[in-house]
Design a protein around this motif. Sequence first.
Motif: not given
Length: 287
Positions: A229-249
């Motif tokens: 959430e923090q990285r997405y709000q800080d416009f670091e979407q790449g990190t947010a997507y990478a961590v979210a994908f890892l958790l979902a996987s």
Amino acid sequence: MDSSPWVRRTLRAVVVVYLVLLVGWPVSLVAKNAFADGLETFQRAFADPSVLFALQLTAAVAVQVVLLSTVFGVGISLLVVRYDFPGKALLNALLDLPLSVSPIVVGLALVLVYGKNGWFGGALEEAGFRVIFAPPGIVLATAFVCLPLVIREIVPVLTELGTDEELAATSLGASRFQTFRRITLPAIKWAVVYGVVLTLARALGEFGAVKVVSGNFEGRTQTSTLLVEQRYQDFEQGTAYAVAFLLASVSVACIVAVTLLRSDDAAPARRPARPATRPATPSEVDA
């Protein structure tokens, strides 16, 4: 219930479209954005010490919650199914409470109990043990939210199993522990495993209750979901997507693995039993 082929196809199509729109499409978009720059996004994300700390904290919390949920889940399930006592209906209702109460409310309740000005928080902090805004609070909040998952998998299996085999083992001189280890545990094995997997997936993705009790301090109490959430709000979407994908996987992989193992384990039971055979007698051979 019999129905025409076109009705079955229509219902199947409606279910598939619903699941794709609700689950498949959003998750695929996360994966697409995570791999938009190839593996470079993951390399940048996992080189960040804050990301590594959040992943390690999430893994540690998930392991502790799984252990707590397994031990207490099996114990509570045996208590609810095998014994009658005053307040049993109330206990059953309380077990479903985490499914009906908002995680935000759970976090707030824990703050009121274990916070600095709460019922036990002040005494615990004076003793040098901090709960709120510390990892123990995150474990408590996540364990509360995950409480029913193991129990609701085991209870139906124990109910269907009955007590005949357990009583037979007891009558033959087996202790309670021996009866549990040799009779009960093998019978509820897959219920426990599936409950553990659901608990793990829920613990990895818990957000609301954890956000309240953790304080979301980067490098101290920030879990992976809070970091996303923090990285997405800080416009670091790449990190947010990478961590979210890892958790979902990880969650999807665990559920798929258990489903496949469960199917393989049950496969021999679906095979038709072979008729019993006996050696042929000499008269039958001569005939």
